[in-house]
Design a protein around this motif. Structure first.
Motif, PDB file in Angstrom:
ATOM      1  N   GLU A  94       0.684  -1.228  -0.196  1.00  0.00           N
ATOM      2  CA  GLU A  94      -0.023   0.162  -0.075  1.00  0.00           C
ATOM      3  C   GLU A  94       0.818   1.345   0.167  1.00  0.00           C
ATOM      4  N   GLN A  95       2.244   1.178   0.003  1.00  0.00           N
ATOM      5  CA  GLN A  95       3.150   2.303   0.043  1.00  0.00           C
ATOM      6  C   GLN A  95       3.756   2.635  -1.356  1.00  0.00           C
ATOM      7  N   GLN A  96       3.884   3.710  -1.612  1.00  0.00           N
ATOM      8  CA  GLN A  96       4.460   4.284  -2.893  1.00  0.00           C
ATOM      9  C   GLN A  96       6.012   3.810  -2.670  1.00  0.00           C
ATOM     10  N   SER A  97       6.400   3.257  -3.854  1.00  0.00           N
ATOM     11  CA  SER A  97       8.001   2.944  -3.968  1.00  0.00           C
ATOM     12  C   SER A  97       8.603   3.906  -4.449  1.00  0.00           C
ATOM     13  N   LEU A  98       9.618   4.557  -3.689  1.00  0.00           N
ATOM     14  CA  LEU A  98      10.494   5.442  -4.126  1.00  0.00           C
ATOM     15  C   LEU A  98      11.748   4.963  -5.189  1.00  0.00           C
ATOM     16  N   GLY A  99      11.934   3.583  -4.914  1.00  0.00           N
ATOM     17  CA  GLY A  99      12.945   2.962  -5.712  1.00  0.00           C
ATOM     18  C   GLY A  99      13.913   1.966  -4.898  1.00  0.00           C
ATOM     19  N   ASP A 137      22.679   4.313  -6.797  1.00  0.00           N
ATOM     20  CA  ASP A 137      21.422   4.847  -7.450  1.00  0.00           C
ATOM     21  C   ASP A 137      20.130   4.207  -7.312  1.00  0.00           C
ATOM     22  N   LEU A 138      19.258   4.757  -6.652  1.00  0.00           N
ATOM     23  CA  LEU A 138      18.004   4.432  -6.636  1.00  0.00           C
ATOM     24  C   LEU A 138      17.269   4.204  -7.950  1.00  0.00           C
ATOM     25  N   VAL A 139      16.682   3.026  -8.197  1.00  0.00           N
ATOM     26  CA  VAL A 139      16.064   2.656  -9.413  1.00  0.00           C
ATOM     27  C   VAL A 139      14.809   2.035  -9.236  1.00  0.00           C
ATOM     28  N   GLN A 140      13.536   2.318 -10.122  1.00  0.00           N
ATOM     29  CA  GLN A 140      12.375   1.716 -10.131  1.00  0.00           C
ATOM     30  C   GLN A 140      12.423   0.303 -10.536  1.00  0.00           C
ATOM     31  N   ARG A 141      11.526  -0.479  -9.872  1.00  0.00           N
ATOM     32  CA  ARG A 141      11.531  -1.822 -10.144  1.00  0.00           C
ATOM     33  C   ARG A 141      10.717  -1.904 -11.890  1.00  0.00           C
ATOM     34  N   GLU A 142      11.516  -2.796 -12.697  1.00  0.00           N
ATOM     35  CA  GLU A 142      11.390  -2.618 -14.169  1.00  0.00           C
ATOM     36  C   GLU A 142      10.016  -2.809 -14.760  1.00  0.00           C
ATOM     37  N   GLU A 143       9.234  -3.859 -13.963  1.00  0.00           N
ATOM     38  CA  GLU A 143       8.063  -4.129 -14.125  1.00  0.00           C
ATOM     39  C   GLU A 143       7.190  -2.866 -13.916  1.00  0.00           C
ATOM     40  N   SER A 144       7.092  -2.107 -13.104  1.00  0.00           N
ATOM     41  CA  SER A 144       6.403  -0.946 -12.934  1.00  0.00           C
ATOM     42  C   SER A 144       6.940   0.295 -13.552  1.00  0.00           C
ATOM     43  N   VAL A 145       7.816   0.213 -14.473  1.00  0.00           N
ATOM     44  CA  VAL A 145       8.167   1.505 -15.311  1.00  0.00           C
ATOM     45  C   VAL A 145       7.677   1.484 -16.607  1.00  0.00           C
ATOM     46  N   HIS A 166      12.557   6.327 -20.445  1.00  0.00           N
ATOM     47  CA  HIS A 166      13.807   6.597 -19.778  1.00  0.00           C
ATOM     48  C   HIS A 166      14.037   6.660 -18.413  1.00  0.00           C
ATOM     49  N   SER A 167      15.042   6.183 -17.993  1.00  0.00           N
ATOM     50  CA  SER A 167      15.103   6.116 -16.334  1.00  0.00           C
ATOM     51  C   SER A 167      14.875   7.452 -15.804  1.00  0.00           C
ATOM     52  N   GLN A 168      14.282   7.640 -14.643  1.00  0.00           N
ATOM     53  CA  GLN A 168      14.002   8.808 -13.952  1.00  0.00           C
ATOM     54  C   GLN A 168      15.066   9.032 -12.844  1.00  0.00           C
ATOM     55  N   HIS A 169      15.537   9.937 -12.513  1.00  0.00           N
ATOM     56  CA  HIS A 169      16.368  10.220 -11.439  1.00  0.00           C
ATOM     57  C   HIS A 169      15.561  10.108  -9.905  1.00  0.00           C
ATOM     58  N   ARG A 170      16.097   8.886  -9.264  1.00  0.00           N
ATOM     59  CA  ARG A 170      15.269   8.878  -8.062  1.00  0.00           C
ATOM     60  C   ARG A 170      15.868   8.903  -6.646  1.00  0.00           C
ATOM     61  N   GLY A 171      17.006   9.628  -7.034  1.00  0.00           N
ATOM     62  CA  GLY A 171      17.805   9.745  -5.466  1.00  0.00           C
ATOM     63  C   GLY A 171      19.000   8.840  -5.429  1.00  0.00           C
TER      64      GLY A 171
END
Length: 447
Positions: free
Chosen positions: A6-11, A31-39, A43-48
């Motif tokens: 139920e939480q928003q994944s930041l990476g 580098d934080l990345v988003q899970r591939e299946e939910s992108v 292009h990859s976003q800068h997530r911190g």
């Protein structure tokens, strides 16, 4: 309790633990990345960024040194006295006993005093954690007879030493009988007990010591034709790794971070290079001058290339590659380099130079070298287990010289395919082998 779904994944970020602890300050920024299946975006976003810092618990540096002896052991052999050795295990919450230490075998002796054993207090849990100490009679077939056992904590063993008292061994009663264990006349004594703060594996890393990775691959004909799918050397067009590639990748991915230049010696054995005789140690990269390749990817590429440039032959000999690795370790030692070498041998078969291999290993036991052996395929690997002193006696050379320490760890690949990873099984003893060498040479991290 947070419901993560139920939480928003930041990476997220991932790395090997070795990548963190091998850094000079034990810190790593990822580098934080988003899970591939939910992108959905292209292009990859800068997530911190995420910084991970590793610290070592001080309790892990406290080591108990004990000299143990037994009196009046029962003889289990028909025509001679027993050949006893001890196995010390910690008891985990589930009640399972996990071996953490063992002594050497004392031949033909019913009143043995063993060489000192070193137990890291964090390794066993705490001073009050229960330990099972089992006394076995050594049998060369690996089926050792239980002579007797005791269950004591380190605190209890320290009291036995202070009071100069012995503890009677007992034998568990068979299931279905009353619960009374059978007390024996045999006794365990603690001749010496002391606690010291010992340098740890991470102390040596922080002082600039390195692990240098080397690999040797079996190219004997018993692996099967590499062009056919039933071969252990088959390169699958789909990209699925064969057992050799898996072992190289999994072990190399961990060890590479302990090696500053990431240039790895890589050899093959048991094959006939183009227009040449069978070689039991040839450079995997095809060069006649140098054996190193760049990174794990370099090993993988050299391995694939070699499959198409050599003819698989035989027999399976280890002596040549072990001596080659030992020569590199010996030269490094002569130069006072802060290096410890790890040779990974991947093989599918039974070795035919067992005594020559034993001689090479006994000689190498004085050098900064450990040898990891992965057995692939369905062969009978009993002889490999002889090389791994976990299973009983220390190795002895043809001249009667005994190995100064255990430097071999053997794992059959088939045993770890559905359980713990090959890396966990293979590398479990590496830090203790490294420390045993440093302590035997009285090498301190600051030196």
């Amino acid at each position: 309790m947070l419901k993560l779904e139920e939480q928003q994944s930041l990476g997220e970020a991932s790395c090997a633990l070795s990548e963190i602890v091998s850094k000079p300050n034990r810190s790593l920024t990822l580098d934080l990345v988003q899970r591939e299946e939910s992108v959905p975006s292209t292009h990859s976003q800068h997530r911190g960024k995420l910084t991970v810092h590793a610290e070592e618990c001080f309790s892990s540096k406290t080591t108990a040194e004990m000299t143990l002896k037994c009196l009046n052991l029962e003889s289990k052999d028909l025509f001679s006295k027993s050949d006893p050795f001890l196995v010390i295990s910690k008891v985990v919450e589930s009640g399972l006993s996990i071996p953490v230490c063992k002594t050497e075998v004392s031949k033909n002796d019913l009143n043995p005093t063993w060489k000192p054993v070193f137990l890291n207090i964090q390794q066993v849990g705490s001073k009050d954690s229960p330990l099972v100490i089992e006394c076995f009679n050594f049998n060369s077939n690996g089926k050792h007879d239980l002579i007797g056992k005791v269950q004591k904590s380190l605190a209890d063993l320290e009291k036995l030493h202070t009071g100069r008292e012995g503890e009677n061994l007992f034998l568990p009663t068979p299931v279905g009988h009353d619960n009374q264990n059978k007390a024996l006349k045999s006794k365990l004594f603690v001749e010496k007990y002391s606690e010291t703060v010992q340098y740890t594996f991470l102390d040596y890393l922080a002082a600039g010591f390195e692990l240098n990775f080397m690999v040797a691959i079996d190219f004997t004909a018993s692996n099967g034709n590499p062009r056919l799918p039933d071969s252990l050397h088959y390169i699958d067009p789909s990209g699925r790794l064969n057992a050799y590639q898996k072992a190289i990748y999994e072990v190399g991915e961990v060890l590479q971070f302990y090696d500053a230049d990431k240039r790895f010696p890589a050899w093959g054995f048991g094959a006939r290079p183009i227009d040449g005789p069978v070689s039991h140690c040839f450079n995997l990269n095809g060069s006649s001058n140098y054996c190193e390749v760049e990174g794990i990817r370099g090993i993988m590429m050299a391995y694939t290339s070699a499959l198409f440039n050599v003819s698989l032959a035989g027999p399976t000999l280890f002596g040549h590659v072990i001596n080659r690795a030992a020569m590199i370790a010996s030269q490094s030692l002569a130069n006072d380099a802060k290096k410890y070498f790890v040779l990974l041998i991947i093989t599918d078969g039974v070795i035919t130079d067992l005594q020559e291999t034993k001689d090479a290993l006994v000689k190498a036991s004085d050098l900064p070298l450990s040898i990891l052996i992965v057995g692939v395929g369905g062969a009978d690997f009993k002889e490999m287990e002889i090389l791994d002193a976990d299973k009983g006696e220390r190795l002895e050379s043809s001249t009667g010289r005994v190995a100064s320490r255990d430097i071999v760890q053997f794992v059959p690949f088939r045993d770890v395919q559905n359980g713990p990873s090959v890396v966990q099984e293979l590398l479990a003893e590496l830090p203790s082998q490294f420390l045993a060498y440093m302590r035997s040479r009285e090498i301190k991290p600051c030196s």
